[in-house]
Scaffold this motif. Structure first.
Motif, PDB file in Angstrom:
ATOM      1  N   ALA A  55       0.830  -1.206   0.000  1.00  0.00           N
ATOM      2  CA  ALA A  55       0.000   0.000   0.000  1.00  0.00           C
ATOM      3  C   ALA A  55       0.861   1.252   0.000  1.00  0.00           C
ATOM      4  O   ALA A  55       0.543   2.243  -0.666  1.00  0.00           O
ATOM      5  CB  ALA A  55      -0.922  -0.007   1.219  1.00  0.00           C
ATOM      6  N   GLY A  56       1.972   1.216   0.732  1.00  0.00           N
ATOM      7  CA  GLY A  56       2.852   2.381   0.796  1.00  0.00           C
ATOM      8  C   GLY A  56       3.426   2.753  -0.555  1.00  0.00           C
ATOM      9  O   GLY A  56       3.457   3.930  -0.930  1.00  0.00           O
ATOM     10  N   LEU A  57       3.867   1.746  -1.313  1.00  0.00           N
ATOM     11  CA  LEU A  57       4.411   2.031  -2.637  1.00  0.00           C
ATOM     12  C   LEU A  57       3.312   2.532  -3.571  1.00  0.00           C
ATOM     13  O   LEU A  57       3.524   3.476  -4.348  1.00  0.00           O
ATOM     14  CB  LEU A  57       5.066   0.787  -3.228  1.00  0.00           C
ATOM     15  N   GLY A  58       2.137   1.918  -3.487  1.00  0.00           N
ATOM     16  CA  GLY A  58       1.028   2.369  -4.319  1.00  0.00           C
ATOM     17  C   GLY A  58       0.647   3.806  -4.032  1.00  0.00           C
ATOM     18  O   GLY A  58       0.473   4.621  -4.955  1.00  0.00           O
ATOM     19  N   LEU A  59       0.541   4.145  -2.757  1.00  0.00           N
ATOM     20  CA  LEU A  59       0.194   5.520  -2.378  1.00  0.00           C
ATOM     21  C   LEU A  59       1.295   6.494  -2.777  1.00  0.00           C
ATOM     22  O   LEU A  59       1.014   7.625  -3.190  1.00  0.00           O
ATOM     23  CB  LEU A  59      -0.053   5.596  -0.873  1.00  0.00           C
ATOM     24  N   GLY A  60       2.549   6.060  -2.661  1.00  0.00           N
ATOM     25  CA  GLY A  60       3.653   6.931  -3.064  1.00  0.00           C
ATOM     26  C   GLY A  60       3.592   7.275  -4.535  1.00  0.00           C
ATOM     27  O   GLY A  60       3.798   8.428  -4.936  1.00  0.00           O
ATOM     28  N   PRO A  69      -3.578   2.852 -12.404  1.00  0.00           N
ATOM     29  CA  PRO A  69      -3.096   1.577 -12.960  1.00  0.00           C
ATOM     30  C   PRO A  69      -1.674   1.223 -12.535  1.00  0.00           C
ATOM     31  O   PRO A  69      -1.398   0.086 -12.139  1.00  0.00           O
ATOM     32  CB  PRO A  69      -3.192   1.805 -14.475  1.00  0.00           C
ATOM     33  N   LEU A  70      -0.772   2.195 -12.597  1.00  0.00           N
ATOM     34  CA  LEU A  70       0.608   1.914 -12.206  1.00  0.00           C
ATOM     35  C   LEU A  70       0.706   1.648 -10.710  1.00  0.00           C
ATOM     36  O   LEU A  70       1.475   0.784 -10.264  1.00  0.00           O
ATOM     37  CB  LEU A  70       1.521   3.076 -12.593  1.00  0.00           C
ATOM     38  N   ALA A  71      -0.064   2.374  -9.919  1.00  0.00           N
ATOM     39  CA  ALA A  71      -0.076   2.136  -8.475  1.00  0.00           C
ATOM     40  C   ALA A  71      -0.565   0.723  -8.173  1.00  0.00           C
ATOM     41  O   ALA A  71      -0.042   0.045  -7.273  1.00  0.00           O
ATOM     42  CB  ALA A  71      -0.974   3.163  -7.783  1.00  0.00           C
ATOM     43  N   ALA A  72      -1.552   0.268  -8.929  1.00  0.00           N
ATOM     44  CA  ALA A  72      -2.074  -1.079  -8.732  1.00  0.00           C
ATOM     45  C   ALA A  72      -1.023  -2.127  -9.079  1.00  0.00           C
ATOM     46  O   ALA A  72      -0.835  -3.108  -8.353  1.00  0.00           O
ATOM     47  CB  ALA A  72      -3.322  -1.276  -9.587  1.00  0.00           C
ATOM     48  N   VAL A  73      -0.340  -1.930 -10.182  1.00  0.00           N
ATOM     49  CA  VAL A  73       0.718  -2.863 -10.582  1.00  0.00           C
ATOM     50  C   VAL A  73       1.794  -2.931  -9.496  1.00  0.00           C
ATOM     51  O   VAL A  73       2.273  -4.013  -9.130  1.00  0.00           O
ATOM     52  CB  VAL A  73       1.335  -2.445 -11.925  1.00  0.00           C
ATOM     53  N   ALA A  74       2.163  -1.782  -8.961  1.00  0.00           N
ATOM     54  CA  ALA A  74       3.187  -1.745  -7.913  1.00  0.00           C
ATOM     55  C   ALA A  74       2.723  -2.479  -6.660  1.00  0.00           C
ATOM     56  O   ALA A  74       3.490  -3.225  -6.033  1.00  0.00           O
ATOM     57  CB  ALA A  74       3.526  -0.295  -7.579  1.00  0.00           C
ATOM     58  N   SER A  75       1.458  -2.281  -6.294  1.00  0.00           N
ATOM     59  CA  SER A  75       0.933  -2.931  -5.089  1.00  0.00           C
ATOM     60  C   SER A  75       0.835  -4.439  -5.253  1.00  0.00           C
ATOM     61  O   SER A  75       0.889  -5.180  -4.272  1.00  0.00           O
ATOM     62  CB  SER A  75      -0.446  -2.358  -4.738  1.00  0.00           C
ATOM     63  N   THR A 123      -3.433 -19.649 -15.194  1.00  0.00           N
ATOM     64  CA  THR A 123      -3.874 -19.278 -13.846  1.00  0.00           C
ATOM     65  C   THR A 123      -3.140 -18.038 -13.352  1.00  0.00           C
ATOM     66  O   THR A 123      -3.753 -17.131 -12.785  1.00  0.00           O
ATOM     67  CB  THR A 123      -3.642 -20.447 -12.872  1.00  0.00           C
ATOM     68  N   LEU A 124      -1.824 -17.997 -13.554  1.00  0.00           N
ATOM     69  CA  LEU A 124      -1.047 -16.828 -13.138  1.00  0.00           C
ATOM     70  C   LEU A 124      -1.529 -15.560 -13.823  1.00  0.00           C
ATOM     71  O   LEU A 124      -1.720 -14.522 -13.174  1.00  0.00           O
ATOM     72  CB  LEU A 124       0.437 -17.042 -13.450  1.00  0.00           C
ATOM     73  N   VAL A 125      -1.733 -15.636 -15.125  1.00  0.00           N
ATOM     74  CA  VAL A 125      -2.158 -14.457 -15.878  1.00  0.00           C
ATOM     75  C   VAL A 125      -3.505 -13.954 -15.369  1.00  0.00           C
ATOM     76  O   VAL A 125      -3.685 -12.756 -15.109  1.00  0.00           O
ATOM     77  CB  VAL A 125      -2.229 -14.774 -17.384  1.00  0.00           C
ATOM     78  N   LEU A 126      -4.454 -14.850 -15.207  1.00  0.00           N
ATOM     79  CA  LEU A 126      -5.794 -14.443 -14.779  1.00  0.00           C
ATOM     80  C   LEU A 126      -5.792 -13.874 -13.363  1.00  0.00           C
ATOM     81  O   LEU A 126      -6.445 -12.856 -13.085  1.00  0.00           O
ATOM     82  CB  LEU A 126      -6.753 -15.631 -14.871  1.00  0.00           C
ATOM     83  N   VAL A 127      -5.054 -14.507 -12.471  1.00  0.00           N
ATOM     84  CA  VAL A 127      -5.008 -14.038 -11.080  1.00  0.00           C
ATOM     85  C   VAL A 127      -4.359 -12.661 -10.987  1.00  0.00           C
ATOM     86  O   VAL A 127      -4.869 -11.757 -10.323  1.00  0.00           O
ATOM     87  CB  VAL A 127      -4.268 -15.067 -10.204  1.00  0.00           C
ATOM     88  N   LEU A 128      -3.227 -12.490 -11.654  1.00  0.00           N
ATOM     89  CA  LEU A 128      -2.542 -11.195 -11.597  1.00  0.00           C
ATOM     90  C   LEU A 128      -3.362 -10.099 -12.271  1.00  0.00           C
ATOM     91  O   LEU A 128      -3.419  -8.960 -11.767  1.00  0.00           O
ATOM     92  CB  LEU A 128      -1.164 -11.310 -12.252  1.00  0.00           C
ATOM     93  N   LEU A 129      -4.018 -10.421 -13.374  1.00  0.00           N
ATOM     94  CA  LEU A 129      -4.879  -9.444 -14.020  1.00  0.00           C
ATOM     95  C   LEU A 129      -6.026  -9.037 -13.097  1.00  0.00           C
ATOM     96  O   LEU A 129      -6.379  -7.853 -13.002  1.00  0.00           O
ATOM     97  CB  LEU A 129      -5.432 -10.004 -15.329  1.00  0.00           C
ATOM     98  N   ALA A 130      -6.616 -10.009 -12.426  1.00  0.00           N
ATOM     99  CA  ALA A 130      -7.716  -9.712 -11.510  1.00  0.00           C
ATOM    100  C   ALA A 130      -7.248  -8.815 -10.368  1.00  0.00           C
ATOM    101  O   ALA A 130      -7.922  -7.842 -10.003  1.00  0.00           O
ATOM    102  CB  ALA A 130      -8.304 -11.013 -10.962  1.00  0.00           C
ATOM    103  N   GLN A 131      -6.092  -9.123  -9.799  1.00  0.00           N
ATOM    104  CA  GLN A 131      -5.584  -8.322  -8.687  1.00  0.00           C
ATOM    105  C   GLN A 131      -5.299  -6.887  -9.122  1.00  0.00           C
ATOM    106  O   GLN A 131      -5.661  -5.929  -8.425  1.00  0.00           O
ATOM    107  CB  GLN A 131      -4.324  -8.977  -8.113  1.00  0.00           C
ATOM    108  N   VAL A 132      -4.662  -6.729 -10.278  1.00  0.00           N
ATOM    109  CA  VAL A 132      -4.345  -5.389 -10.766  1.00  0.00           C
ATOM    110  C   VAL A 132      -5.629  -4.633 -11.106  1.00  0.00           C
ATOM    111  O   VAL A 132      -5.772  -3.440 -10.784  1.00  0.00           O
ATOM    112  CB  VAL A 132      -3.420  -5.468 -11.997  1.00  0.00           C
ATOM    113  N   ALA A 150      -5.143  -3.459  -0.292  1.00  0.00           N
ATOM    114  CA  ALA A 150      -3.816  -4.066  -0.396  1.00  0.00           C
ATOM    115  C   ALA A 150      -3.398  -4.706   0.922  1.00  0.00           C
ATOM    116  O   ALA A 150      -2.832  -5.804   0.950  1.00  0.00           O
ATOM    117  CB  ALA A 150      -2.797  -3.016  -0.829  1.00  0.00           C
ATOM    118  N   VAL A 151      -3.701  -4.030   2.022  1.00  0.00           N
ATOM    119  CA  VAL A 151      -3.318  -4.544   3.343  1.00  0.00           C
ATOM    120  C   VAL A 151      -4.183  -5.742   3.736  1.00  0.00           C
ATOM    121  O   VAL A 151      -3.674  -6.783   4.169  1.00  0.00           O
ATOM    122  CB  VAL A 151      -3.430  -3.435   4.405  1.00  0.00           C
ATOM    123  N   VAL A 152      -5.480  -5.605   3.567  1.00  0.00           N
ATOM    124  CA  VAL A 152      -6.399  -6.666   3.984  1.00  0.00           C
ATOM    125  C   VAL A 152      -6.180  -7.938   3.165  1.00  0.00           C
ATOM    126  O   VAL A 152      -6.191  -9.050   3.715  1.00  0.00           O
ATOM    127  CB  VAL A 152      -7.858  -6.191   3.866  1.00  0.00           C
TER     128      VAL A 152
END
Length: 265
Positions: A55-60, A69-75, A123-132, A150-152
């Motif tokens: 969360a800290g990197l995303g907020l930064g 979008p970039l904040a999400a990728v970082a988180s 599976t990796l592609v779908l999971v990471l896409l969903a998270q981002v 991000a924390v929860v």
């Protein structure tokens, strides 16, 4: 022999949790079952630290004007980096093993191979896409809600590990991380940790509004339920848990929590 004090046991547990679940420079002094028990019970604490870093990197990045979008990728990248990608690797290997449709022995052999097959890649592609996608949406609507998610999600992922290591869940192999932590956590302490994480998550969400509190608590519940379904399926198919299964359970819980947190907006 002198019995270790509760504070010493807690310290060894935290060292085990951070030393095995993160790349943070924490030296593990004990690898016995009591240390593993403490480590799995305190796994959500390691998740909290990972989540705060994410969360800290995303907020930064948001503060610097990088955009949601970039904040999400970082988180999403931070938990992967802080775990050396082990949970994602476990998710991919488990997907390959289960997706093969082969008997337990052959599926375990597939999971142990170093390469990743089509089921794992997909599976990796779908999971990471969903998270981002979820974090991008949340950050775009509210920096605070994105950071909370991000924390929860990171804490829920490690709570799933605590519950997966409870008494009665066998190891699929006689060696490896799965064998080291399988069945080390008594059910009552595991339930107590789950209750604590649930209450803390709900309280944190309530700081943003009553509805946020309810949704955040439901996200933790859903993460635990879906992770439990995967765990039980793996035990039926493979005969127990492995280190890869633990990774898959963690990533499944994190993704489920994020999806629930994105609903109803």
């Amino acid at each position: 022999m002198r019995t270790p004090s509760p504070s010493a046991g807690l310290l060894h547990g935290l060292r085990f949790a951070f030393g095995t679940l993160t790349v943070l420079p924490v030296r593990v002094h004990r690898w016995d079952r009591p240390a593993a028990r403490g480590g799995m019970l305190t796994a959500p604490v390691a998740g909290l630290v990972v989540g705060v870093c994410a969360a800290g990197l995303g907020l930064g990045l948001l503060f610097l004007g990088a955009g949601a979008p970039l904040a999400a990728v970082a988180s999403v990248a931070v938990p992967a980096a802080l775990t050396r990608g082990l949970h994602l690797d476990g998710l991919a290997d488990t997907a390959d093993g289960l997706g093969s449709g082969k008997p337990a022995e052959d599926a375990l052999r597939i999971m142990k191979q170093s390469d990743i097959g089509p089921f794992g890649v997909l599976t990796l592609v779908l999971v990471l896409l969903a998270q981002v996608a979820v974090l991008a949406r949340l950050y775009d609507g509210s920096w605070a809600r994105g950071a909370l998610a991000a924390v929860v999600s990171a804490a829920a992922a490690r709570l799933a590990l605590t519950l997966a290591a409870r008494t009665g869940v066998p190891a699929a192999r006689p060696e490896g991380l799965g064998q080291a932590v399988a069945g080390v956590v008594p059910k009552a302490p595991a339930a107590a940790v789950a209750t604590g994480v649930l209450v803390a998550a709900g309280a944190a969400g309530a700081c943003l509004g009553r509805y946020d509190g309810v949704r955040t608590a439901l996200a933790v519940v859903a993460a635990v339920v879906v992770a439990e379904l995967l765990l039980r399926h793996c035990v039926r198919r493979l005969g127990g848990v492995t280190g890869d299964v633990f990774g898959a359970v963690a990533e499944t819980a994190a993704t489920t929590a994020l999806v629930v947190l994105s609903l109803g907006r």
